[in-house]
Design an enzyme around this catalytic site. Structure first.
Site, PDB file in Angstrom:
ATOM      1  N   SER A   1      19.306  30.626 -11.597  1.00 47.67           N
ATOM      2  CA  SER A   1      19.710  32.149 -11.320  1.00 47.67           C
ATOM      3  C   SER A   1      20.231  32.353 -13.136  1.00 47.67           C
ATOM      4  O   SER A   1      21.666  31.638 -12.613  1.00 47.67           O
ATOM      5  CB  SER A   1      20.929  31.895 -10.452  1.00 47.67           C
ATOM      6  OG  SER A   1      21.351  33.297 -11.009  1.00 47.67           O
TER       7      SER A   1
ATOM      8  N   HIS B   1      15.319  32.902 -12.102  1.00 47.74           N
ATOM      9  CA  HIS B   1      15.729  33.426 -10.712  1.00 47.74           C
ATOM     10  C   HIS B   1      15.970  34.132 -11.427  1.00 47.74           C
ATOM     11  O   HIS B   1      17.103  33.965 -11.977  1.00 47.74           O
ATOM     12  CB  HIS B   1      16.054  32.979  -9.774  1.00 47.74           C
ATOM     13  CG  HIS B   1      16.537  33.416  -8.922  1.00 47.74           C
ATOM     14  ND1 HIS B   1      16.116  32.780  -7.968  1.00 47.74           N
ATOM     15  CD2 HIS B   1      17.670  33.523  -7.692  1.00 47.74           C
ATOM     16  CE1 HIS B   1      16.629  33.819  -6.209  1.00 47.74           C
ATOM     17  NE2 HIS B   1      18.006  34.370  -7.090  1.00 47.74           N
TER      18      HIS B   1
ATOM     19  N   ASP C   1      18.648  38.070  -9.855  1.00 50.15           N
ATOM     20  CA  ASP C   1      19.558  38.707  -8.978  1.00 50.15           C
ATOM     21  C   ASP C   1      19.613  39.372  -9.365  1.00 50.15           C
ATOM     22  O   ASP C   1      20.657  40.375  -9.500  1.00 50.15           O
ATOM     23  CB  ASP C   1      20.917  37.690  -8.533  1.00 50.15           C
ATOM     24  CG  ASP C   1      20.511  36.268  -8.318  1.00 50.15           C
ATOM     25  OD1 ASP C   1      19.653  35.681  -6.932  1.00 50.15           O
ATOM     26  OD2 ASP C   1      20.838  35.173  -8.565  1.00 50.15           O
TER      27      ASP C   1
ATOM     28  N   MET D   1      22.004  43.109  -7.449  1.00 46.24           N
ATOM     29  CA  MET D   1      22.611  43.441  -6.243  1.00 46.24           C
ATOM     30  C   MET D   1      23.193  44.898  -7.254  1.00 46.24           C
ATOM     31  O   MET D   1      22.943  45.106  -7.917  1.00 46.24           O
ATOM     32  CB  MET D   1      23.630  42.629  -6.720  1.00 46.24           C
ATOM     33  CG  MET D   1      23.090  41.628  -6.511  1.00 46.24           C
ATOM     34  SD  MET D   1      24.878  40.235  -7.072  1.00 46.24           S
ATOM     35  CE  MET D   1      24.433  38.744  -6.359  1.00 46.24           C
TER      36      MET D   1
ATOM     37  N   HIS E   1      14.387  38.173  -6.679  1.00 46.66           N
ATOM     38  CA  HIS E   1      15.484  38.344  -5.702  1.00 46.66           C
ATOM     39  C   HIS E   1      16.498  39.831  -5.390  1.00 46.66           C
ATOM     40  O   HIS E   1      17.232  40.160  -6.576  1.00 46.66           O
ATOM     41  CB  HIS E   1      16.719  37.077  -5.293  1.00 46.66           C
ATOM     42  CG  HIS E   1      17.762  37.130  -4.095  1.00 46.66           C
ATOM     43  ND1 HIS E   1      18.497  35.993  -4.127  1.00 46.66           N
ATOM     44  CD2 HIS E   1      17.336  37.203  -3.031  1.00 46.66           C
ATOM     45  CE1 HIS E   1      18.786  36.742  -3.008  1.00 46.66           C
ATOM     46  NE2 HIS E   1      18.212  37.597  -2.572  1.00 46.66           N
TER      47      HIS E   1
ATOM     48  N   MET F   1      18.281  41.989  -3.984  1.00 47.47           N
ATOM     49  CA  MET F   1      19.766  42.561  -2.828  1.00 47.47           C
ATOM     50  C   MET F   1      19.889  43.645  -3.084  1.00 47.47           C
ATOM     51  O   MET F   1      21.254  43.933  -3.204  1.00 47.47           O
ATOM     52  CB  MET F   1      20.773  41.518  -3.110  1.00 47.47           C
ATOM     53  CG  MET F   1      20.840  39.917  -2.695  1.00 47.47           C
ATOM     54  SD  MET F   1      21.176  38.877  -3.519  1.00 47.47           S
ATOM     55  CE  MET F   1      20.683  38.826  -5.425  1.00 47.47           C
TER      56      MET F   1
ATOM     57  N   MET G   1      18.873  31.560   1.877  1.00 47.15           N
ATOM     58  CA  MET G   1      20.693  31.968   1.815  1.00 47.15           C
ATOM     59  C   MET G   1      21.720  31.139   2.379  1.00 47.15           C
ATOM     60  O   MET G   1      21.489  30.880   3.269  1.00 47.15           O
ATOM     61  CB  MET G   1      20.988  33.188   1.678  1.00 47.15           C
ATOM     62  CG  MET G   1      20.618  34.494   1.052  1.00 47.15           C
ATOM     63  SD  MET G   1      20.349  34.386  -1.152  1.00 47.15           S
ATOM     64  CE  MET G   1      21.847  33.877  -0.911  1.00 47.15           C
TER      65      MET G   1
ATOM     66  N   GLY H   1      26.241  38.120  -2.921  1.00 44.59           N
ATOM     67  CA  GLY H   1      26.937  38.571  -4.024  1.00 44.59           C
ATOM     68  C   GLY H   1      27.239  38.004  -5.206  1.00 44.59           C
ATOM     69  O   GLY H   1      27.399  38.588  -6.016  1.00 44.59           O
ATOM     70  N   PHE H   2      27.882  36.678  -4.506  1.00 46.80           N
ATOM     71  CA  PHE H   2      28.482  36.320  -6.363  1.00 46.80           C
ATOM     72  C   PHE H   2      27.706  35.032  -6.479  1.00 46.80           C
ATOM     73  O   PHE H   2      27.195  33.904  -5.509  1.00 46.80           O
ATOM     74  CB  PHE H   2      29.963  36.697  -5.783  1.00 46.80           C
ATOM     75  CG  PHE H   2      30.250  37.197  -5.552  1.00 46.80           C
ATOM     76  CD1 PHE H   2      30.829  38.732  -6.147  1.00 46.80           C
ATOM     77  CD2 PHE H   2      30.520  37.683  -3.910  1.00 46.80           C
ATOM     78  CE1 PHE H   2      31.621  39.822  -6.380  1.00 46.80           C
ATOM     79  CE2 PHE H   2      30.525  39.308  -3.977  1.00 46.80           C
ATOM     80  CZ  PHE H   2      31.777  40.316  -5.086  1.00 46.80           C
ATOM     81  N   GLY H   3      28.210  34.457  -7.665  1.00 48.07           N
ATOM     82  CA  GLY H   3      27.846  32.886  -8.385  1.00 48.07           C
ATOM     83  C   GLY H   3      28.727  32.108  -7.396  1.00 48.07           C
ATOM     84  O   GLY H   3      30.026  32.149  -7.252  1.00 48.07           O
ATOM     85  N   GLY H   4      28.066  30.610  -7.952  1.00 46.02           N
ATOM     86  CA  GLY H   4      29.567  29.664  -7.576  1.00 46.02           C
ATOM     87  C   GLY H   4      30.259  29.372  -6.299  1.00 46.02           C
ATOM     88  O   GLY H   4      31.499  29.137  -6.346  1.00 46.02           O
TER      89      GLY H   4
ATOM     90  N   ASP I   1      18.614  29.167  -2.042  1.00 48.91           N
ATOM     91  CA  ASP I   1      19.658  29.674  -2.645  1.00 48.91           C
ATOM     92  C   ASP I   1      21.712  29.755  -2.674  1.00 48.91           C
ATOM     93  O   ASP I   1      21.787  29.785  -1.368  1.00 48.91           O
ATOM     94  CB  ASP I   1      19.196  31.142  -3.033  1.00 48.91           C
ATOM     95  CG  ASP I   1      19.705  31.792  -4.122  1.00 48.91           C
ATOM     96  OD1 ASP I   1      20.285  31.388  -4.895  1.00 48.91           O
ATOM     97  OD2 ASP I   1      19.671  33.303  -4.474  1.00 48.91           O
ATOM     98  N   GLY I   2      21.553  29.022  -3.348  1.00 49.05           N
ATOM     99  CA  GLY I   2      23.246  29.121  -3.671  1.00 49.05           C
ATOM    100  C   GLY I   2      24.266  28.068  -2.890  1.00 49.05           C
ATOM    101  O   GLY I   2      24.214  27.388  -2.170  1.00 49.05           O
ATOM    102  N   GLY I   3      25.019  27.686  -4.056  1.00 45.18           N
ATOM    103  CA  GLY I   3      26.281  26.110  -3.840  1.00 45.18           C
ATOM    104  C   GLY I   3      24.850  24.961  -4.264  1.00 45.18           C
ATOM    105  O   GLY I   3      25.327  24.035  -3.498  1.00 45.18           O
TER     106      GLY I   3
ATOM    107  N   GLY J   1      22.453  28.572  -9.681  1.00 41.87           N
ATOM    108  CA  GLY J   1      22.643  29.644 -10.905  1.00 41.87           C
ATOM    109  C   GLY J   1      24.210  28.467 -11.934  1.00 41.87           C
ATOM    110  O   GLY J   1      23.999  27.870 -12.892  1.00 41.87           O
ATOM    111  N   SER J   2      25.409  28.131 -11.076  1.00 39.69           N
ATOM    112  CA  SER J   2      25.995  27.645 -11.797  1.00 39.69           C
ATOM    113  C   SER J   2      25.687  26.054 -12.539  1.00 39.69           C
ATOM    114  O   SER J   2      26.655  25.316 -13.707  1.00 39.69           O
ATOM    115  CB  SER J   2      27.662  26.727 -10.739  1.00 39.69           C
ATOM    116  OG  SER J   2      27.778  28.507 -10.014  1.00 39.69           O
TER     117      SER J   2
HETATM  118  C1  DX5 Z   1      24.202  34.643  -4.280  1.00 33.91           C
HETATM  119  C2  DX5 Z   1      22.740  34.741  -5.234  1.00 33.91           C
HETATM  120  C3  DX5 Z   1      22.423  33.153  -6.004  1.00 33.91           C
HETATM  121  C4  DX5 Z   1      23.506  32.995  -6.582  1.00 33.91           C
HETATM  122  C5  DX5 Z   1      23.159  31.093  -7.341  1.00 33.91           C
HETATM  123  O1  DX5 Z   1      24.644  36.171  -3.923  1.00 33.91           O
HETATM  124  O2  DX5 Z   1      21.589  35.164  -4.848  1.00 33.91           O
HETATM  125  O3  DX5 Z   1      21.386  33.346  -6.891  1.00 33.91           O
HETATM  126  O4  DX5 Z   1      24.071  33.608  -7.952  1.00 33.91           O
HETATM  127  O5  DX5 Z   1      24.600  31.123  -7.801  1.00 33.91           O
HETATM  128  P1  DX5 Z   1      25.244  29.238  -7.721  1.00 33.91           P
HETATM  129  O6  DX5 Z   1      23.955  28.266  -7.763  1.00 33.91           O
HETATM  130  O7  DX5 Z   1      26.166  28.854  -8.894  1.00 33.91           O
HETATM  131  O8  DX5 Z   1      25.981  29.402  -6.207  1.00 33.91           O
HETATM  132 ZN    ZN Z   2      19.835  34.781  -6.010  1.00 35.35          ZN
END
Ligand code: DX5
Ligand code: ZN
Length: 221
Positions: free
Chosen positions: A10, A35, A37, A39, A68, A70, A139, A144-147, A177-179, A199-200
């Site tokens: 991401s 990927h 994102d 928003m 993606h 959102m 999800m 909404g946010f990475g990390g 997707d996520g964490g 992402g992270s």
């Molecule tokens: C969250 C995004 C994800 C996010 C993943 O709303 O859709 O794609 O960036 O980030 P990590 O891998 O850091 O959880």
């Molecule tokens: Zn995503």
């Protein structure tokens, strides 16, 4: 059938001041999908990028752009994201009352259609469009946010969707997707996911680490 694991970094966790270089770097490092994102500060509490940025990045990689969305409403923006060079467009089942129409709209442009489910949305929300889609994005955080931290309850939903996909026998990616990190990647794969958004976990440590980061996630068994 669960396919070999693919990694979709991401770019939300990339250096936004050097996005083109970052996309080139993850492509060289072995990313399978890019990927993106998107928003809108309405469907989710954050604002990121729009179709012009996707278009500008298109020449930085030949890998499929996994976009993606959102955003809500989503239908008025599909054409712009197709025009920008998206290969897969994923919308949220929660983003509007007419998911079937949105999916048909995406397909009418000849790009792959995906549907994403928030953590509180049941697997069944996608059942009536299963024959029309190419990807399900589960999800594992609230978007909404990475990390953020992986929500383990979604593993059951991944298992349920793996069974539904296999019973239908259609080629549908099951993406999470996520964490995602080395540990949660293992759990997601064991539950039946075959595309991992990260992402992270991809971008940590800087450019010299991207290849090793991706390799570790892919190999997580
Ligand atoms: C969250 C995004 C994800 C996010 C993943 O709303 O859709 O794609 O960036 O980030 P990590 O891998 O850091 O959880
Ligand atoms: Zn995503």
């Amino acid at each position: 059938m669960q396919k070999p694991v693919r990694i979709a970094p991401s770019i939300l966790s990339a250096d936004f001041a050097a996005l083109g270089d970052e996309v080139r770097a993850i492509t060289r490092a072995g990313a399978d999908y890019i990927h993106v994102d998107v928003m809108d500060g309405h469907f989710v509490p954050n604002i990121t990028i729009g179709p012009d940025v996707v278009k500008a990045l298109r020449s930085a990689s030949r890998k499929p752009f996994d976009v993606h969305l959102m955003i809500s409403p989503v239908d008025p923006y599909i054409e712009a994201f197709v025009g920008a060079g998206s290969d897969i467009i994923t919308v949220h089942a929660e983003a509007g009352p007419h998911l079937h129409r949105t999916v048909q709209l995406i397909r009418s442009f000849g790009v792959r259609a995906g549907v994403s489910l928030n953590p509180s949305t049941p697997a069944s929300a996608v059942y009536e469009v299963l024959s029309d889609i190419d990807l399900i994005l589960v999800m594992s955080v609230n978007p909404g946010f990475g990390g953020q931290k992986f929500i383990p309850d979604v593993l059951r939903k991944i298992e349920t969707l793996r069974e539904a996909i296999d019973a239908l026998g259609r080629d549908i990616d099951l993406e999470v997707d996520g964490g995602i990190d080395d540990k949660t990647a293992k759990l997601a794969i064991a539950a039946g996911a075959d595309v991992l958004v990260a992402g992270s976990a991809t971008f940590k440590g800087g450019k010299s680490r991207y290849a090793a980061n991706i390799r570790r996630l892919r190999g997580a068994k």
